[in-house]
Design an enzyme around this catalytic site. Structure first.
Site, PDB file in Angstrom:
ATOM      1  N   GLU A   1       0.830  -1.207   0.000  1.00  0.00           N
ATOM      2  CA  GLU A   1       0.000   0.000   0.000  1.00  0.00           C
ATOM      3  C   GLU A   1       0.865   1.257   0.000  1.00  0.00           C
ATOM      4  O   GLU A   1       0.519   2.260  -0.624  1.00  0.00           O
ATOM      5  CB  GLU A   1      -0.947   0.015   1.201  1.00  0.00           C
ATOM      6  CG  GLU A   1      -2.027  -1.067   1.168  1.00  0.00           C
ATOM      7  CD  GLU A   1      -2.876  -1.010  -0.090  1.00  0.00           C
ATOM      8  OE1 GLU A   1      -2.941   0.057  -0.725  1.00  0.00           O
ATOM      9  OE2 GLU A   1      -3.468  -2.038  -0.443  1.00  0.00           O
TER      10      GLU A   1
ATOM     11  N   GLN B   1       0.331   6.815  -5.077  1.00  0.00           N
ATOM     12  CA  GLN B   1       0.659   7.732  -6.177  1.00  0.00           C
ATOM     13  C   GLN B   1       1.625   7.101  -7.186  1.00  0.00           C
ATOM     14  O   GLN B   1       2.442   7.785  -7.801  1.00  0.00           O
ATOM     15  CB  GLN B   1       1.281   9.026  -5.624  1.00  0.00           C
ATOM     16  CG  GLN B   1       0.385   9.750  -4.654  1.00  0.00           C
ATOM     17  CD  GLN B   1      -0.834  10.316  -5.319  1.00  0.00           C
ATOM     18  OE1 GLN B   1      -0.763  11.318  -6.010  1.00  0.00           O
ATOM     19  NE2 GLN B   1      -1.970   9.673  -5.119  1.00  0.00           N
TER      20      GLN B   1
ATOM     21  N   TYR C   1      -6.468   6.224   4.079  1.00  0.00           N
ATOM     22  CA  TYR C   1      -6.588   5.255   2.991  1.00  0.00           C
ATOM     23  C   TYR C   1      -5.881   3.941   3.337  1.00  0.00           C
ATOM     24  O   TYR C   1      -6.469   2.857   3.258  1.00  0.00           O
ATOM     25  CB  TYR C   1      -6.018   5.811   1.668  1.00  0.00           C
ATOM     26  CG  TYR C   1      -5.697   4.682   0.733  1.00  0.00           C
ATOM     27  CD1 TYR C   1      -6.702   4.067   0.011  1.00  0.00           C
ATOM     28  CD2 TYR C   1      -4.401   4.146   0.668  1.00  0.00           C
ATOM     29  CE1 TYR C   1      -6.432   2.961  -0.784  1.00  0.00           C
ATOM     30  CE2 TYR C   1      -4.125   3.051  -0.117  1.00  0.00           C
ATOM     31  CZ  TYR C   1      -5.141   2.464  -0.844  1.00  0.00           C
ATOM     32  OH  TYR C   1      -4.887   1.366  -1.602  1.00  0.00           O
TER      33      TYR C   1
ATOM     34  N   ASP D   1      -9.475   6.144  -2.481  1.00  0.00           N
ATOM     35  CA  ASP D   1      -8.306   6.671  -3.183  1.00  0.00           C
ATOM     36  C   ASP D   1      -8.775   7.314  -4.491  1.00  0.00           C
ATOM     37  O   ASP D   1      -9.965   7.528  -4.698  1.00  0.00           O
ATOM     38  CB  ASP D   1      -7.311   5.539  -3.462  1.00  0.00           C
ATOM     39  CG  ASP D   1      -7.872   4.559  -4.467  1.00  0.00           C
ATOM     40  OD1 ASP D   1      -9.103   4.492  -4.621  1.00  0.00           O
ATOM     41  OD2 ASP D   1      -7.078   3.850  -5.117  1.00  0.00           O
TER      42      ASP D   1
END
Length: 344
Positions: free
Chosen positions: A43, A48, A126, A144
């Site tokens: 994760e 990004q 998140y 997300d």
DNA sequence: CAATCGTGGAG
DNA sequence: TCTCCAAGATT
């Protein structure tokens, strides 16, 4: 009052997504485990970051640091080394600190509650939701960019995703759709978002919930999600000196709270008696999200041992060579420069 | 809380 | 070439 059929019974949408996931889930290394350590690492790595971009880093990281204890006991610089080229390097710093948190505060056992996971360095809402739902049956939506896109299209919702309240807003929308198996649902939304409901040229014809999608029904897919704020990149010029002698060159570790913190770099100044050693320069352009960098790298070929040693002593630079640089993390443009220096 | 933090791929 | 943006978090 007439109600659009899309405005009631949203649970079937979540179940369609789950069913689709059962047949179309991507085969990824971290999909074959529920080890919270591995899920956590993945994760963080993929924040990004596209799957193809981070896959090698993830695999190498897990191979070198297979568990929390190994990671916690490692040197920070080695953790940074395994993050080389991946970007957003504070993730590496935080992931290392979080491993030590788990050792110290949780006796080396990964916490199984959302609120506890959230306390780990570098773990936000998140990631805490993703890990707790995938590994421990937690019931928080892992909201997300994929969630923003899929949900804003599903409901043709204009809420600005650059608004700081977007996370809370879309968490509530997710709650309308979320089925029993939240862990699979969260992963399914990511797969749908990246494989079907793509930012550009989405494959609506293959989408399992296209019959439920309001934006699709009104042919306005491209209008969602709404995002008003654009980041503007400012220009920034940097100067480095590639100070070398007999195949060795000088570096130091960045400490200021700025770009590339804790990565290694070249000197940004030289002594006056070194100026006669300048043999040329090269300018490299490099784009960051918020900066357009123009990096001038000046080649300094030192012949005098005294000048070399005095400069090192005064500034406490580290000496390395191309081989040694493989053990340190450099910003991408400097890494490229070092590798190209081989070809001289 | 708005600004900041990398890199690479798609269109 | 240029813009967007990708499994966000921190301050």
């Amino acid at each position: 009052m007439e109600k659009d059929s899309r405005n009631s019974d949203f649970l079937h949408v979540g179940n369609k997504i789950l069913e689709w996931y059962g047949n179309n889930a991507r085969d990824l290394p971290f999909r074959q485990t529920k080890d919270p350590y591995k899920i956590w690492i993945c994760e963080i790595v993929f924040q990004q970051t596209r799957i193809n971009q981070g896959l090698n880093h993830y695999n190498n990281f897990i191979k070198r640091f297979p568990d929390v204890k190994t990671l916690a006991e490692a040197e920070e610089n080695e953790v940074l080394l395994y993050w080389k080229g991946l970007g957003y390097y504070s993730r590496a710093i935080n992931i290392h600190k979080a491993a030590q948190q788990i050792m110290n505060d949780y006796h080396g056992v990964f916490p199984d509650q959302y609120e506890e996971i959230l306390k780990l360095k570098g773990v936000g809402k998140y990631t805490a939701a993703a890990v707790s739902s995938i590994c421990f049956g937690g019931r928080m939506p892992a909201v997300d960019g994929n969630f923003y896109r899929v949900l804003s299209r599903l409901f043709a919702d204009n809420f600005d995703i650059s608004n700081s309240k977007a996370f809370t807003y879309f968490s509530e929308l997710a709650g309308l759709v979320m089925p029993e198996n939240v862990g699979d649902f969260n992963q399914a939304m990511m797969d749908i978002g990246s494989e079907i409901c793509k930012p550009k040229n989405p494959l609506c014809g293959e989408c399992p919930i296209n019959e439920d999608c309001l934006a699709f029904s009104i042919q306005k897919i491209a209008d969602y999600p709404v995002k008003t704020k654009k980041v503007k990149a400012e220009d920034l010029a940097l100067t480095y000196y590639f100070v070398h002698r007999n195949g060795q060159f000088l570096i130091r570790q960045r400490k200021e709270d700025f770009i590339w913190k804790k990565l290694f770099e070249f000197p940004d100044a030289i002594s006056s008696n070194m100026e006669t050693c300048i043999t040329g320069s090269k300018t490299v352009n490099h784009k960051l999200t918020h900066k357009n960098l123009s990096i001038e790298i000046i080649n300094v070929e030192v012949t005098s041992e005294k000048i070399w040693n005095d400069f090192i002593d005064e500034n406490q630079y580290l000496i390395t060579d191309v081989e040694g640089s493989h053990e340190k993390s450099f910003p991408k443009p400097l890494e490229n420069y070092i590798q190209n220096s081989l070809k001289d």
